[in-house]
Design a protein around this motif. Structure first.
Motif, mmCIF file in Angstrom:
data_model
loop_
_atom_site.group_PDB
_atom_site.id
_atom_site.type_symbol
_atom_site.label_atom_id
_atom_site.label_comp_id
_atom_site.label_asym_id
_atom_site.label_seq_id
_atom_site.Cartn_x
_atom_site.Cartn_y
_atom_site.Cartn_z
ATOM 1 N N SER A 17 36.370 56.551 -11.680
ATOM 2 C CA SER A 17 34.948 56.594 -11.348
ATOM 3 C C SER A 17 34.372 57.976 -11.078
ATOM 4 O O SER A 17 33.150 58.152 -11.159
ATOM 5 C CB SER A 17 34.699 55.741 -10.095
ATOM 6 N N THR A 18 35.196 58.936 -10.710
ATOM 7 C CA THR A 18 34.673 60.234 -10.276
ATOM 8 C C THR A 18 35.533 61.385 -10.787
ATOM 9 O O THR A 18 36.694 61.188 -11.143
ATOM 10 C CB THR A 18 34.650 60.335 -8.729
ATOM 11 N N PRO A 19 34.979 62.599 -10.792
ATOM 12 C CA PRO A 19 35.819 63.773 -11.065
ATOM 13 C C PRO A 19 36.740 64.039 -9.870
ATOM 14 O O PRO A 19 36.418 63.690 -8.739
ATOM 15 C CB PRO A 19 34.826 64.925 -11.219
ATOM 16 N N LEU A 20 37.876 64.657 -10.144
ATOM 17 C CA LEU A 20 38.807 65.082 -9.110
ATOM 18 C C LEU A 20 38.712 66.601 -8.974
ATOM 19 O O LEU A 20 38.493 67.302 -9.971
ATOM 20 C CB LEU A 20 40.242 64.712 -9.499
ATOM 21 N N LEU A 21 38.895 67.107 -7.784
ATOM 22 C CA LEU A 21 38.926 68.549 -7.560
ATOM 23 C C LEU A 21 40.383 68.993 -7.519
ATOM 24 O O LEU A 21 41.202 68.375 -6.826
ATOM 25 C CB LEU A 21 38.234 68.900 -6.236
ATOM 26 N N SER A 22 40.700 70.048 -8.253
ATOM 27 C CA SER A 22 42.074 70.530 -8.253
ATOM 28 C C SER A 22 42.115 72.052 -8.249
ATOM 29 O O SER A 22 41.097 72.723 -8.468
ATOM 30 C CB SER A 22 42.852 69.976 -9.449
ATOM 31 N N ILE A 23 43.300 72.571 -7.984
ATOM 32 C CA ILE A 23 43.565 74.005 -8.004
ATOM 33 C C ILE A 23 44.688 74.251 -8.995
ATOM 34 O O ILE A 23 45.736 73.600 -8.924
ATOM 35 C CB ILE A 23 43.976 74.510 -6.606
ATOM 36 N N ASP A 24 44.478 75.163 -9.940
ATOM 37 C CA ASP A 24 45.524 75.597 -10.862
ATOM 38 C C ASP A 24 45.928 77.016 -10.509
ATOM 39 O O ASP A 24 45.086 77.839 -10.119
ATOM 40 C CB ASP A 24 45.056 75.534 -12.320
ATOM 41 N N ASP A 100 43.547 51.903 -19.022
ATOM 42 C CA ASP A 100 42.559 52.385 -19.990
ATOM 43 C C ASP A 100 41.334 53.002 -19.316
ATOM 44 O O ASP A 100 40.282 52.370 -19.231
ATOM 45 C CB ASP A 100 42.141 51.223 -20.907
ATOM 46 N N PHE A 101 41.487 54.223 -18.798
ATOM 47 C CA PHE A 101 40.349 55.011 -18.320
ATOM 48 C C PHE A 101 40.706 56.490 -18.401
ATOM 49 O O PHE A 101 41.881 56.850 -18.496
ATOM 50 C CB PHE A 101 39.879 54.610 -16.920
ATOM 51 N N THR A 102 39.681 57.314 -18.399
ATOM 52 C CA THR A 102 39.859 58.754 -18.576
ATOM 53 C C THR A 102 40.077 59.443 -17.226
ATOM 54 O O THR A 102 39.927 58.832 -16.170
ATOM 55 C CB THR A 102 38.616 59.368 -19.244
ATOM 56 N N THR A 103 40.425 60.736 -17.307
ATOM 57 C CA THR A 103 40.561 61.569 -16.116
ATOM 58 C C THR A 103 39.691 62.802 -16.293
ATOM 59 O O THR A 103 39.685 63.402 -17.368
ATOM 60 C CB THR A 103 42.026 62.001 -15.890
ATOM 61 N N HIS A 104 38.968 63.175 -15.253
ATOM 62 C CA HIS A 104 38.087 64.347 -15.264
ATOM 63 C C HIS A 104 38.418 65.188 -14.036
ATOM 64 O O HIS A 104 38.355 64.697 -12.913
ATOM 65 C CB HIS A 104 36.634 63.879 -15.228
ATOM 66 N N TYR A 105 38.786 66.449 -14.283
ATOM 67 C CA TYR A 105 39.067 67.386 -13.191
ATOM 68 C C TYR A 105 38.042 68.504 -13.189
ATOM 69 O O TYR A 105 37.666 69.014 -14.247
ATOM 70 C CB TYR A 105 40.434 68.055 -13.376
ATOM 71 N N VAL A 106 37.630 68.916 -12.010
ATOM 72 C CA VAL A 106 36.942 70.186 -11.793
ATOM 73 C C VAL A 106 38.006 71.072 -11.165
ATOM 74 O O VAL A 106 38.573 70.733 -10.121
ATOM 75 C CB VAL A 106 35.727 70.030 -10.859
ATOM 76 N N VAL A 107 38.310 72.203 -11.840
ATOM 77 C CA VAL A 107 39.490 72.989 -11.495
ATOM 78 C C VAL A 107 39.109 74.387 -11.011
ATOM 79 O O VAL A 107 38.404 75.120 -11.712
ATOM 80 C CB VAL A 107 40.429 73.115 -12.722
#
Length: 164
Positions: A17-24, A100-107
């Motif tokens: 349902s939402t973007p995830l916040l991550s650190i690379d 069956d759903f996508t993944t969205h990250y803000v990195v």
């Protein structure tokens, strides 16, 4: 405040349902070689990728950074040693669960130049690690495109984005 992990079913709903916040973490040695790990989990399973991970609920960015350094690299250097490279977005057609759903990250991407690596790197997220020259990682089909973006001038973080 300590970061909180979510129950599996709740986390599936969040990812769907939402973007995830991550650190690379773009980890380099003194010669400019880049440390990549071969991912064990979806998304990007089987690809070489920079270390990193999600920011947890109620976890400050500084605490997330330190936790990820420990979990992904086995140590805790000061965040001040990191240079921000920018903010990127990663879109995946799959997700950790296989449903069956996508993944969205803000990195949030940071570069670290390390003088000494731990003798043994954690293997929870990566089956193996290797050092790549920038040239080699850009030409290797098993290095994920999202990792390659950090080294391509035309894919630099979007600094022109202006909210309405």
């Amino acid at each position: 405040m300590k970061g909180k992990t979510l129950p599996l079913e709740t986390f599936k709903t969040v990812v769907a349902s939402t973007p995830l916040l991550s650190i690379d973490l773009v980890v380099k040695d003194n010669q400019g070689s880049v440390l990549l790990g071969k991912r064990k989990n979806k998304p990007a399973k089987g690809y070489w990728f920079v270390p990193g991970g999600r920011v947890l609920k109620d976890e400050s960015l500084e605490k997330a950074f330190r936790r990820l350094l420990k979990a992904e690299l086995g140590f805790e250097p000061e965040q001040a040693n990191a240079k921000p490279l920018g903010v990127y977005q990663h879109f995946y057609e799959d997700n950790f669960s296989g449903e069956d759903f996508t993944t969205h990250y803000v990195v949030l991407v940071y570069e670290l130049i390390l003088k000494k690596m731990p003798d043994q790197l954690p293997i929870e997220q990566h089956s193996e690690y290797s050092w790549f020259s920038q040239h080699d990682l850009l030409s290797d089909e098993l290095v994920h495109d999202h990792t390659k973006w950090y080294f391509l001038p035309e894919m630099n973080a979007d600094s022109s984005f202006t909210p309405c």
